[in-house]
Design a protein around this motif. Structure first.
Motif, short mmCIF file in Angstrom:
data_model
loop_
_atom_site.label_atom_id
_atom_site.label_comp_id
_atom_site.label_asym_id
_atom_site.label_seq_id
_atom_site.Cartn_x
_atom_site.Cartn_y
_atom_site.Cartn_z
N GLY A 95 41.66 44.31 38.23
CA GLY A 95 41.18 43.27 37.33
C GLY A 95 41.73 43.32 35.93
N THR A 96 42.60 44.29 35.64
CA THR A 96 43.19 44.39 34.31
C THR A 96 44.13 43.22 34.05
N PRO A 97 43.94 42.48 32.95
CA PRO A 97 44.84 41.37 32.64
C PRO A 97 46.26 41.86 32.36
N LEU A 98 47.25 41.18 32.94
CA LEU A 98 48.65 41.55 32.76
C LEU A 98 49.43 40.51 31.97
N GLY A 99 48.77 39.45 31.55
CA GLY A 99 49.45 38.43 30.77
C GLY A 99 49.56 37.11 31.49
N ALA A 100 49.98 36.09 30.75
CA ALA A 100 50.11 34.74 31.29
C ALA A 100 51.55 34.45 31.68
N ARG B 133 52.62 41.58 45.88
CA ARG B 133 52.68 43.03 45.74
C ARG B 133 51.33 43.53 45.24
N ASP B 134 51.28 44.11 44.04
CA ASP B 134 50.00 44.59 43.51
C ASP B 134 49.55 43.76 42.32
N THR B 135 49.90 42.49 42.34
CA THR B 135 49.55 41.59 41.24
C THR B 135 48.86 40.34 41.76
N LEU B 136 47.74 40.01 41.14
CA LEU B 136 47.07 38.75 41.42
C LEU B 136 47.57 37.70 40.44
N VAL B 137 48.07 36.60 40.98
CA VAL B 137 48.49 35.46 40.15
C VAL B 137 47.45 34.37 40.34
N LEU B 138 46.81 33.98 39.25
CA LEU B 138 45.70 33.03 39.31
C LEU B 138 46.04 31.76 38.54
N ALA B 139 45.74 30.63 39.15
CA ALA B 139 45.96 29.33 38.52
C ALA B 139 44.61 28.80 38.04
N TYR B 140 44.52 28.56 36.74
CA TYR B 140 43.30 28.06 36.11
C TYR B 140 43.49 26.63 35.63
N LEU B 141 42.35 25.98 35.43
CA LEU B 141 42.34 24.62 34.88
C LEU B 141 41.47 24.64 33.63
N SER B 142 42.08 24.35 32.49
CA SER B 142 41.37 24.32 31.21
C SER B 142 41.48 22.93 30.62
N ASP B 143 40.36 22.21 30.58
CA ASP B 143 40.37 20.82 30.13
C ASP B 143 41.44 20.01 30.87
N VAL B 144 41.50 20.20 32.18
CA VAL B 144 42.37 19.45 33.09
C VAL B 144 43.85 19.75 32.85
N LYS B 145 44.15 20.93 32.34
CA LYS B 145 45.54 21.36 32.14
C LYS B 145 45.69 22.76 32.71
N SER B 146 46.80 23.03 33.41
CA SER B 146 46.98 24.27 34.15
C SER B 146 47.37 25.45 33.26
N GLU B 147 46.91 26.63 33.68
CA GLU B 147 47.34 27.90 33.12
C GLU B 147 47.57 28.86 34.28
N LEU B 148 48.60 29.71 34.19
CA LEU B 148 48.83 30.77 35.17
C LEU B 148 48.63 32.12 34.49
N ARG B 149 47.79 32.97 35.07
CA ARG B 149 47.52 34.29 34.50
C ARG B 149 47.71 35.34 35.59
N THR B 150 48.06 36.55 35.19
CA THR B 150 48.28 37.64 36.14
C THR B 150 47.32 38.79 35.85
N PHE B 151 46.95 39.49 36.95
CA PHE B 151 46.00 40.60 36.85
C PHE B 151 46.42 41.71 37.82
N ALA B 152 46.12 42.94 37.45
CA ALA B 152 46.25 44.06 38.38
C ALA B 152 45.12 44.00 39.39
N LEU B 153 45.23 44.79 40.46
CA LEU B 153 44.22 44.75 41.51
C LEU B 153 42.89 45.34 41.08
#
Length: 717
Positions: free
Chosen positions: A386-391, A364-384
């Motif tokens: 670029g505003t952070p919407l939380g993990a 929809r209007d949300t970017l879901v991004l998968a990150y790798l921090s020290d070889v461990k996953s994080e999922l974060r969401t952003f508005a279109l």
């Protein structure tokens, strides 16, 4: 979401068990005879260096050369005679079969109210493709590859659901080969259509917006007898309209002036555009063209002209297309480009972070991004904007991976770790809430095992992470037989993931260590660059330092340490065995790249110059020849026990690499321990391998490793 092949992929721990004795010296090869291997006077001079290649004849295709076939049969006979006598082999086979017997699901995909996913109830050799329509109370079998061949070696090699959910295009993979035959099936009735497309390799499968046809990439048909040997050149993108023969398929994109370029085509989720990625090698440096599918001429428009950076489609809103890229961001960011002004500079949406951005999905209007921090996953969401919407809350430390279709409001993602088998979650973007979609019931207690992350220092002072997995009740103050695994190449990150094969080793009291060495993508482009081309020795130094760290900290000893790696990891094992044979008790190189002077002469080998360099360039040649496993066997120190594994239909890393390497090992004066090769039939580089073959292979490999590291294997009860 279509699977895109890459050119070049663990009962009770405290049970009382009876022990088998550790094998004595009677088990070494001094009591067995290696098959005779003919050596020829073959050499060539490169940049003043005479390169000997006495076993070049073993490069010939085993299906076409009777002498090579006889050599393979003779080697397998000796190897199987040795392996069949090893204590613990049947225990490992029995336990592997029990551990693998649990439900496994892929991430579901949806279109037109229909959902599809693969499912294996436990011990099927191949997973089934399931479908569930809007009126179906439960999912039913759409495709069952277990019915496609008597030996279950024909596998599902990719698929895509049409936009209306009515049809499915899928690929058949025969005997583990990278070649695919593409077919179409009615998603509701299961009836296969007359559509057949052949000689597809390293291809996406993407429907047009109407569902009248699909785009794919293919090479020309190889000459007879060269299907598993010849170089892959002149890849082209075609469009196949349903109901027509392949001979009528429309050529969409080609680059005859640059025959080494490969082209992957992907339609946007709204069906408006076709995105074509072009690259010469395995490095993620793409030229990007876009075709407006509403146009009559399907003329490609250049969106990214220079092949310098990674570009990965995340989604689009009309003419605005969102990409993940490492342009000016070695750990990647999200940008927007607009087809109404293709020459305009990318607009940054989400900038680079300290963590590595690995995946991006637009819901929809949300970017879901998968990150790798020290070889461990994080999922974060952003508005279109670029505003952070939380993990997105994850269930623990592990690996998360994204899926699902862009157009609906729910996102499917998977999560796994060393002690948690893959769980599938449904994430509602608007409610910002996750729920379990599928969770397997596994035949062991995850709490009986522990995984910890350690950091160690490599030769040049670089800090390198490593995971160590063991039984929770194992005495950590006492050295234990240990398997050290590594890969170290092609920007591939080795992430926490559940493995029943490794679990079978850990249950018996062994330790598994996974080193996140340079050459991978664990810390972005800089980490990759530090382990490729002229920096490749860093990869070997990192792996050797991992072994030394395990020994120095008391996890294991050199007499109890086995090393393992496949493909580029097989090269790793071969190289470090040559450089430090004193450090290991056993080495397990699988489907490895072992001849670094001629790797670019076969099938997909030419792609690998991005990581390895060009053998016909002097500076690269000197680096390659210095660590080439095949060319550097020998020395004053006895070698560890070595079990090479490969397959006769591997057309990714042709088996000639392993054949030649094994012949050279057996001819060298490197001590009494066995140096054997296990050659699988009707199998390739790894994908599509039947469960039965996986169990047989790992029972052999683990029994071999146990015998030479002193792992006392129980009776499996």
């Amino acid at each position: 979401m279509t699977r895109i092949p890459s050119p070049l992929a663990l009962a009770a721990a405290s049970a009382v068990i009876s022990l088998f004795p550790v094998p004595s010296k009677a088990q070494n090869m001094s009591d067995l005879d290696y098959p005779e291997t003919r050596a020829e006077d073959v050499s060539e001079t490169r940049f003043g260096t005479v390169v000997e290649d006495p076993y070049r004849w073993l490069e010939n295709d085993v299906r076409e050369d009777e002498e090579v076939a006889a050599w393979v049969a003779a080697q397998n006979k000796v190897t199987q005679a040795y392996l069949s006598d090893l204590p613990g082999r049947e225990t490992f086979a029995k336990r592997l079969r029990a551990l693998i017997d649990y439900e496994r699901y892929s991430l579901p995909e949806a279109a037109g109210g229909r959902t599809i996913f693969t499912y294996n109830p436990g011990l099927l050799n191949q997973p089934r493709l399931m479908t569930q329509g809007p009126d179906d109370a439960e999912a039913k079998v759409l495709l069952d590859p277990n019915d496609w061949s008597e030996d279950d070696t024909v596998a599902l090699g990719g698929y895509a659901l049409s936009p209306d959910g009515a049809k499915l295009v899928y690929a058949e993979q025969d005997g583990g080969s990278d070649w695919r035959t593409v077919k179409v099936v009615d998603a509701a009735t299961g009836r296969t259509t007359s559509d057949i497309v052949e000689w597809v390799k390293f291809s996406n499968l993407s429907w047009d917006g109407s569902g009248d046809g699909f785009f794919y990439s293919r090479f020309a048909r190889p000459e007879q007898g060269q299907e598993f040997q010849s170089l892959n050149l002149d890849q082209k993108v075609y469009y196949h309209r349903l109901g027509t023969p392949q001979s009528d398929d429309r050529l969409v994109y080609e680059t005859p002036a640059e025959p080494k370029l490969s082209h992957t085509a992907q339609t946007t989720h709204d069906g408006r555009y076709l995105i074509i990625y072009s690259s010469e090698g395995t490095d993620e440096r793409y030229q990007v063209h876009v075709i407006d599918l509403a146009s009559d001429d399907l003329a490609p428009v250049t969106l990214i002209g220079a092949r310098e950076n990674n570009w990965a489609y995340a989604g689009n809103r009309g003419s605005e297309i969102y990409f993940l890229t490492n342009l000016d961001a070695p750990r990647q960011r999200v940008v927007r480009l607009d087809m109404s002004d293709p020459a305009a500079q990318p607009v940054q949406i989400v900038g680079q972070d300290d963590a590595v951005l690995e995946q991006a999905a637009l819901k929809r209007d949300t970017l879901v991004l998968a990150y790798l921090s020290d070889v461990k996953s994080e999922l974060r969401t952003f508005a279109l904007d670029g505003t952070p919407l939380g993990a997105v809350d994850l269930p623990g430390i592990g690996q998360a991976y994204l899926g699902g279709e862009e157009g609906d409001g729910e996102l499917f993602y998977g999560f796994t770790s060393f002690t948690v088998p893959p769980r599938i979650y449904r994430y509602d973007v608007e409610a910002k809430a996750s729920e379990i979609w599928r969770e397997p019931d596994v035949p062991f207690d995850p709490d009986a095992f522990v995984a910890e992350q350690q950091f160690y220092t490599s030769k040049d002072g670089t800090r390198v992470p490593m995971f160590v997995v063991r039984r929770a009740d194992l005495d950590s103050g006492k050295p234990a037989p240990t398997l050290l695994y590594g890969y170290g190449g092609f920007n591939v990150s080795v992430l926490p993931a559940f493995s029943t094969t490794r679990l079978a080793w850990i249950e018996q009291g062994g330790v598994v260590a996974i080193a996140n060495i340079r050459g991978g993508g664990e810390y972005g482009k800089a980490w990759h660059d530090a382990g490729r081309l002229q920096n490749k020795q860093n990869v070997f130094d990192d792996f050797i330092a991992a072994a030394e760290h395990l020994i120095e900290t008391g996890v294991t000893s050199s007499e109890q340490l086995a090393i393992q790696g496949g493909s580029n990891g097989g090269l790793l094992v071969g190289a470090v065995t040559n450089q430090r044979p004193d450090l290991f008790a056993a080495a397990l190189p699988a489907v490895g790249v072992m001849d670094m002077v001629r790797f670019d002469q076969f099938t997909a080998g030419r792609y690998w110059v991005d990581d390895y360099g060009y053998p016909d360039r002097e500076a690269d040649f000197k680096t390659l020849y210095a660590y080439s496993p095949y060319h550097n066997i020998g020395g004053d120190t006895d070698y560890p026990a070595i079990l090479v594994t490969t397959a006769d239909t591997d057309d990714r890393v042709v088996p000639g690499h392993s054949f030649k390497y094994t012949a050279a090992l057996q001819a060298a004066e490197i001590g009494p321990d066995p140096h054997l090769i296990r050659i699988e039939t009707r199998a390739g580089h790894g994908s599509g391998k039947p469960v039965d073959k996986v169990i047989e292979e790992y029972a052999d490999v683990w029994a071999f490793a146990a015998a030479h590291t002193g792992l006392a294997v129980g009776d499996g009860e």
